[in-house]
Design an enzyme around this catalytic site. Structure first.
Site, short mmCIF file in Angstrom:
data_model
loop_
_atom_site.label_atom_id
_atom_site.label_comp_id
_atom_site.label_asym_id
_atom_site.label_seq_id
_atom_site.Cartn_x
_atom_site.Cartn_y
_atom_site.Cartn_z
N PHE A 164 55.61 34.83 33.55
CA PHE A 164 54.99 33.74 33.89
C PHE A 164 55.41 32.36 33.04
CE2 PHE A 164 51.01 30.89 33.43
CZ PHE A 164 51.16 30.42 35.16
N GLY B 136 44.75 30.82 36.67
CA GLY B 136 44.52 30.74 38.31
C GLY B 136 45.48 31.86 38.94
N ALA C 29 53.85 35.41 39.07
CA ALA C 29 55.19 34.62 38.94
C ALA C 29 56.03 34.75 39.70
CB ALA C 29 55.52 35.18 37.24
N LYS D 250 38.45 39.08 35.56
CA LYS D 250 38.54 39.58 36.83
C LYS D 250 39.35 41.20 36.88
CE LYS D 250 43.43 38.11 36.39
NZ LYS D 250 44.79 37.99 37.08
N ASP E 214 41.27 33.37 41.59
CA ASP E 214 41.96 34.56 41.07
C ASP E 214 41.19 36.18 41.19
OD1 ASP E 214 44.15 35.71 39.24
OD2 ASP E 214 43.08 34.85 37.44
N ARG F 297 47.72 47.64 38.78
CA ARG F 297 47.50 48.67 37.87
C ARG F 297 45.73 49.08 38.04
NH1 ARG F 297 50.10 47.45 32.52
NH2 ARG F 297 50.61 45.43 33.50
N GLU G 91 44.78 47.20 32.15
CA GLU G 91 44.23 46.18 31.27
C GLU G 91 42.74 46.00 31.45
OE1 GLU G 91 46.16 42.38 31.19
OE2 GLU G 91 44.75 41.58 30.05
#
Lengths: 356, 356
Positions: A31, A152, A156, A207, A260, A271, A297
């Site tokens: 990104f 947002g 990438a 998110k 998002d 993931r 994550e």
């Protein structure tokens, strides 16, 4: 990827831009690299700081970021540097695209070279242990600096492929908002403004939790009605939490909120979604993580946000249910059903409060 | 449809309910039938009014709505009637599930039998010519009546299949909201409350426009970034229009707003999405409609909303662009690009106004 070549269409009529802005991106991930390239196209004098000297040299010679964007040729004018003083001193905007676990350390490194530069976080996430957001860290480490956050639905790979995308720059400072819009805004990458730093940052940070939930629901073959309910109840608890931290709930109507969230929940290959799917199929976190080959994550975010929401006394049923399933071995279906048995509630509590 | 049988799990522990509410559903389409069946399960004394006597008789004998829900056996206690006086007199709640073009006519028919019944619209849409919403029609035809509207992402087939779903009851009257929640709320069909009638109704009325836009974008193979931008710019113009008509923009964070929009835009098999896809592939409206075999509702909504937005002076770039493409022969790509060239804008204008 696209059947219509958006980028070449636009190139035919792009005016030559020269913003005169001196921009540095810290961090050479996908990104950060995409954003650096975008500022070059907008006529900025741009550097990208990459810690590893050999990698910086390779980018300057080949104009390719082999590790993160191997299929894409960068603008020749983009200069990679590994000397952090060169990268930061006498610049106008510093865009920080450093993972959350190293974010604070890098800000400490640049502190001696900061005079009047604006510092803008491109990083989504929460610092482990401290539960600090990136804007908190900027304010702690560089207390005098004008700052902002960018967030947002911005994969990438889609951006460098020339797919239209939008993002949000949030800052209390109109100067910072305008400068970032000048540096990054184009027809293919539209930069919208907000002054709700907390709200914009929280969308990107939370998110992933709901991508886990959506993957779990998918394991039960749910339809569109159920997915929509999960999406809106996710928005309800995200905005409830954010408001407690000073955000405006309306921010979640925008790109950094539902935008998002929509992109994340609609990515079955992510993931977070996949770990949720495996958990929904009855696997343990250990089994799901082994299959995936890496940690999602969203799992860490669930732990952090559950702890924080309990401390704040904010009701976050989805996050807490995921915690019970993942870490307490609660069966998915009985947890889902107990949530569904909640009584009559308001749809959007900021309009009509819940009945007691 | 579901790999987990939600309904049978819940049946094991459902308490016997008897709300004592006398409910009538007007209209025997798939959604009206699904709602009537839901109220029976909640212990209501329920009738469903179906104009055609033979169809009503068949439902009473077979407990199947052969035309609209042929694969589903209805509760035996659900009574179909074709005498509208019997259906309406001395009832507590009248749920109106009549298509928008006949909605007014049916309210005129029931007017003589209305005393203190609550009248609740289950219909999404706009009356042709008058641009009236269903709540407008109720207030015009039955000015004294307590009323409400029900709207949300509610595919009838998923509801009768026992898939969890949620919806919104909007009314100024707390009594109406509570009565509808008692009649319809269950673990599998969750009814959330709102007092923003205009906002809730507008979500359901406008969403089809953006399903056309999403289908058109899909024809160009766009990725998640672009879809998210379309979704949030759709929310921006829907809420801008709704606020002009007195709604609260926060309503669009809920099930009737982004929830229904998400479900609609995520249904590639819907007529609106498919007509958009064909238009995106360069076909004319006539060609697209012929292929589809029927008219997509979103096309009429585009005409109505464009006219109304011009009269109100509300900026609705997506709706207007679709109109230009469909009715003025404007090329899709140049319209898309001209929209993307808009300058620096605010993300959520109710927080940070656009710069002039």
């Amino acid at each position: 990827m696209s059947e219509l070549d958006f980028a070449s269409f636009l190139n035919n009529e792009t005016e030559v831009k020269n913003t005169g802005l001196r921009v540095t991106v810290l961090g050479g991930g996908s990104f950060g690299t995409a954003m650096a390239n975008t500022t070059v196209r907008n006529g900025c004098d741009t550097m990208i700081w990459i810690r590893d000297e050999a990698t910086a040299k390779e980018i300057n010679e080949t104009h390719i970021n082999k590790r993160y964007l191997p299929d894409f040729t960068l603008e020749k004018e983009l200069k990679a540097v590994s000397d952090i003083e060169v990268a930061v001193r006498d610049r106008d905007i510093i865009l920080v695209a450093i993972p959350s676990h190293s974010f604070r350390e890098v800000l400490r490194q640049i502190q001696p070279y900061i005079s009047s530069q604006a510092v803008v976080s491109l990083t989504k996430g929460i610092e482990a242990d401290t539960f600090s957001f990136m804007s908190d860290i900027i304010q702690e480490e560089l207390p005098e600096v004008p700052f902002g956050v960018l967030s947002g639905p911005n994969l990438a790979k889609e951006i460098v492929a020339g797919q239209p995308a939008g993002t949000v720059i949030a800052s209390d400072s109109e100067l910072v908002r305008n400068a970032v819009q000048h540096a990054l805004h184009s027809a293919l990458f539209r930069v919208f403004a907000s002054d709700d730093v907390n709200g914009v940052e929280l969308g990107g940070a939370l998110k992933n939790i709901y991508a886990v939930a959506m993957g779990m629901a998918a394991a039960f073959g749910v339809g569109e009605n159920t997915k929509s309910m999960i999406l809106t109840r996710a928005l309800a608890e995200m905005s409830r939490f954010a408001v407690e931290l000073g955000a405006n709930p309306l921010t979640f109507l925008g790109l950094s909120g539902v935008g998002d969230l929509f992109a994340t929940c609609n990515s079955p290959l992510s993931r977070n979604y996949q770990v949720g799917y495996s958990l929904g199929k009855g696997k343990t976190l250990e089994q799901a993580t082994t299959e995936l080959g890496q940690t999602a994550e969203g799992i860490n975010t669930i732990i952090q946000v559950r702890t924080r929401s309990e401390a704040l006394g904010v009701y976050m049923p989805i996050t807490c249910a995921l915690y019970e399933i993942i870490f307490k071995g609660a069966p998915v279906n009985s947890i889902a059903f107990s949530m569904m048995k909640n009584g009559h509630r308001s749809d959007v509590e900021f309009i009509l409060p819940h009945q007691q």
